[in-house]
Scaffold this active site. Sequence first.
Site, PDB file in Angstrom:
ATOM      1  N   GLU A   1      35.995  39.413  43.318  1.00 47.07           N
ATOM      2  CA  GLU A   1      36.537  40.253  44.390  1.00 47.07           C
ATOM      3  C   GLU A   1      35.442  41.167  44.940  1.00 47.07           C
ATOM      4  O   GLU A   1      35.480  42.392  44.778  1.00 47.07           O
ATOM      5  CB  GLU A   1      37.761  41.015  43.843  1.00 47.07           C
ATOM      6  CG  GLU A   1      38.840  40.007  43.390  1.00 47.07           C
ATOM      7  CD  GLU A   1      39.982  40.578  42.545  1.00 47.07           C
ATOM      8  OE1 GLU A   1      40.082  41.816  42.419  1.00 47.07           O
ATOM      9  OE2 GLU A   1      40.768  39.769  42.024  1.00 47.07           O
TER      10      GLU A   1
ATOM     11  N   HIS B   1      41.055  46.040  44.057  1.00 49.58           N
ATOM     12  CA  HIS B   1      40.972  44.582  43.922  1.00 49.58           C
ATOM     13  C   HIS B   1      40.959  43.930  45.299  1.00 49.58           C
ATOM     14  O   HIS B   1      41.050  44.597  46.321  1.00 49.58           O
ATOM     15  CB  HIS B   1      42.229  44.065  43.206  1.00 49.58           C
ATOM     16  CG  HIS B   1      42.356  44.465  41.782  1.00 49.58           C
ATOM     17  ND1 HIS B   1      42.358  43.553  40.744  1.00 49.58           N
ATOM     18  CD2 HIS B   1      42.519  45.676  41.201  1.00 49.58           C
ATOM     19  CE1 HIS B   1      42.520  44.181  39.598  1.00 49.58           C
ATOM     20  NE2 HIS B   1      42.631  45.474  39.839  1.00 49.58           N
TER      21      HIS B   1
ATOM     22  N   GLU C   1      44.907  46.071  46.831  1.00 48.29           N
ATOM     23  CA  GLU C   1      44.389  44.720  47.082  1.00 48.29           C
ATOM     24  C   GLU C   1      43.901  44.754  48.521  1.00 48.29           C
ATOM     25  O   GLU C   1      44.689  44.908  49.454  1.00 48.29           O
ATOM     26  CB  GLU C   1      45.491  43.664  46.916  1.00 48.29           C
ATOM     27  CG  GLU C   1      46.054  43.536  45.507  1.00 48.29           C
ATOM     28  CD  GLU C   1      45.204  42.651  44.582  1.00 48.29           C
ATOM     29  OE1 GLU C   1      44.188  42.086  45.052  1.00 48.29           O
ATOM     30  OE2 GLU C   1      45.545  42.526  43.394  1.00 48.29           O
TER      31      GLU C   1
ATOM     32  N   HIS D   1      37.655  42.412  38.527  1.00 47.44           N
ATOM     33  CA  HIS D   1      37.626  40.954  38.649  1.00 47.44           C
ATOM     34  C   HIS D   1      36.379  40.540  39.417  1.00 47.44           C
ATOM     35  O   HIS D   1      36.145  41.004  40.531  1.00 47.44           O
ATOM     36  CB  HIS D   1      38.878  40.444  39.373  1.00 47.44           C
ATOM     37  CG  HIS D   1      40.118  40.557  38.547  1.00 47.44           C
ATOM     38  ND1 HIS D   1      41.319  40.994  39.047  1.00 47.44           N
ATOM     39  CD2 HIS D   1      40.338  40.290  37.234  1.00 47.44           C
ATOM     40  CE1 HIS D   1      42.228  40.979  38.077  1.00 47.44           C
ATOM     41  NE2 HIS D   1      41.653  40.570  36.960  1.00 47.44           N
TER      42      HIS D   1
ATOM     43  N   ARG E   1      36.541  35.028  37.553  1.00 50.33           N
ATOM     44  CA  ARG E   1      37.417  36.203  37.586  1.00 50.33           C
ATOM     45  C   ARG E   1      37.242  37.122  36.373  1.00 50.33           C
ATOM     46  O   ARG E   1      37.232  38.354  36.510  1.00 50.33           O
ATOM     47  CB  ARG E   1      38.859  35.703  37.641  1.00 50.33           C
ATOM     48  CG  ARG E   1      39.950  36.737  37.419  1.00 50.33           C
ATOM     49  CD  ARG E   1      41.304  36.055  37.532  1.00 50.33           C
ATOM     50  NE  ARG E   1      42.408  36.844  37.028  1.00 50.33           N
ATOM     51  CZ  ARG E   1      43.104  37.707  37.776  1.00 50.33           C
ATOM     52  NH1 ARG E   1      42.794  37.919  39.029  1.00 50.33           N
ATOM     53  NH2 ARG E   1      44.111  38.370  37.237  1.00 50.33           N
TER      54      ARG E   1
END
Lengths: 219, 453
Positions: free
Chosen positions: B188, B313, B387, B185, B243
């Site tokens: 990020e 991510h 994440e 993405h 994104r």
Amino acid sequence: AMELPPSHFPAARAAAVAMGYLRYLRGGPGRGLQLRELRSARRQDIDDVGHKYYLELELEDVLDKDRTVNCTAEVLYPLGSQSSAPDVQLTVQGELRSTEEADKEFYTRIRSLEKELVAENIPDSHGNIPPELEPIHLLAWAASGYVIWQNSTENTKFHLAQVKHVKQVKRSDEDLQFDYVVLLHEMVSQEVLPWQVTLLWHPQRGARVSQCQGPAPGD
Amino acid sequence: MWLSLGIIFSLGILIPGKLSFKVRYDRDQVLHIVPETLPQVQHLQLLYSTLKLDLWKPLLPEDIRAGKDLHIRVPAPVVQDVKDSLDQHMISYRVLIPDVQKLVDQSMPRERSSHRQVSGGYDYTEYHPMEEIYQWMTQIQENNSELVTQHILGKTFENRPMYYLQISQPSNKTKKIIWMDCGIHAREWISPAFCQWFVKEILQNFKTDSKISRFLQNLDLYVLPVLNIDGYIYSWEKDRLWRKNRSPYENGTCYGTDLNRNFNSSWGSVGVSFDCSSDVYCGPAPESEPETKAVAEFIKSKKSDILCYLTIHSYGQLILTPYGSTTKPPSNNEELMQVAKEAAAALTGKYGTSYRVGSTATILYSNSGSSRDWAHTIGIPLTYTFELRDTGTHGFELPPNQIQPTCEETMLAVTTIIDYVDKKYFPNGAVLLTSSSLGLSLCMSIVLIWTVS
């Protein structure tokens, strides 16, 4: 009411609503409250009314990270209707750090500007915020807190992604006025959408949203 | 030279008390003005006092004179307003310094390298545009050619090469593979920063760190620093919060597929949109995107050797296990959770950052077509989505001063996982001793006995 795992998304989403409401209520140029940890959560389904979440939150102030304050919150998502904001009740246990000095200094500084303050992209692409814009950024948290509180459902989780634009508007009364364009990131749809929010602020009266407009359809 | 000294002096007297490195002057400008008339002088004095500008020359506003040089520092947020005001009053100016912070950075003595990770001239505590990441990959291969090879996976929609780095210790053993990709993405940014950090750490420490040297005997590391290259570049040049990738749809009126909804795992079933303007548009078909296809083809071709698939991510501080499309747990859920919890604990041990652990469907939301779910369904046993920091305070725009701590703590989590894979699939007895490693362990034993006695 059934116990919910705090790490799972239903409790986490309700906590985000409580935080939005709290930032609107208690936020200011000298105070930025964030969630340190969600300690516990329960949910109660109330027939014909909606879903009510009972939360225990541990909060910290970004400007005073060495201590935490506890808070209990009740977030009621009303049944069915998409247009009704969740009802939030909050109790902060103990005292939040006083911001009287910082508030007064900020108020005087902005009032004495000859040209109205204008800024954009806070933080910038790299995540930097110039120190003199930090209070403006924290007021944006209050403004976006209102939007988040008003627009959340059990299927959304909003965060402020960036202040796209802010313009001060001088007023004849004693309030400061800031017209914000804030970008909100919604976690479930992954959309980042602009909201226009007019925020009034006064050292004693605190923050109020006087106008608020969401993205146009097709944005 | 005088200008630099002047800057340090001026900033020095500005900063009260001891020199503080917290004050910054990013994109502040210093303007050179020669006022011509008294009204112009007065206007400049007014600007100075209302905007609290910073006079460098002269030092006092009452010393501003017509015909005399004026140097004034204007904070970034009001630069345009000041220039507009000068234009309005027909006061001409020249930009003497376009970015004061840049000059300060160049003039200040370099911080000790233990504070900043500048390794071989590359600053790992900054975000880098794609051009620099391409150059970095070339450099890394050149400087570490015994261990690192660069390979092409495929091309992006906009025809850019997708490279991964293979870190492989020379040996006659066949190794198993750990795969890690970053930057699926675009927005990020901390994710590609972590991949670069990871490579640097491994290469810097493989000789001295016993954990790393142990697993490198059995495992090859394949790192894809930026998967969604077109999107990443777009987030640098046009839209920081982009994104998806940059495939055009509907005659170029609508761009981008969410690559993490485009893989062939319950594709299109839940947590997606079929509207190309949505940020979770899953594409017209599974693996429709060249980026998805490149990764999927490669992983399929090596699948019997890949033991672990990691995809990085931000944000949220989570270690996520399969699945996103259902709450029904995968067959090895206990193992996945156990290892993830250990990894999260190792991470928290560094700076206290707390991570939540669990399946995507219970912790985050429902989704389908994710790369991690696909990797698990084709048979890769250990698959995780990370994440990284933070939990929403800065979100995608994590400030650069958090790059180092984020990478350091995440490194501990990732090496915990790799370590587990190594110990599980290569328990002690299975390490093949080559003559050189036998010789080395003999020497080590002698040294050890000598030191202990």
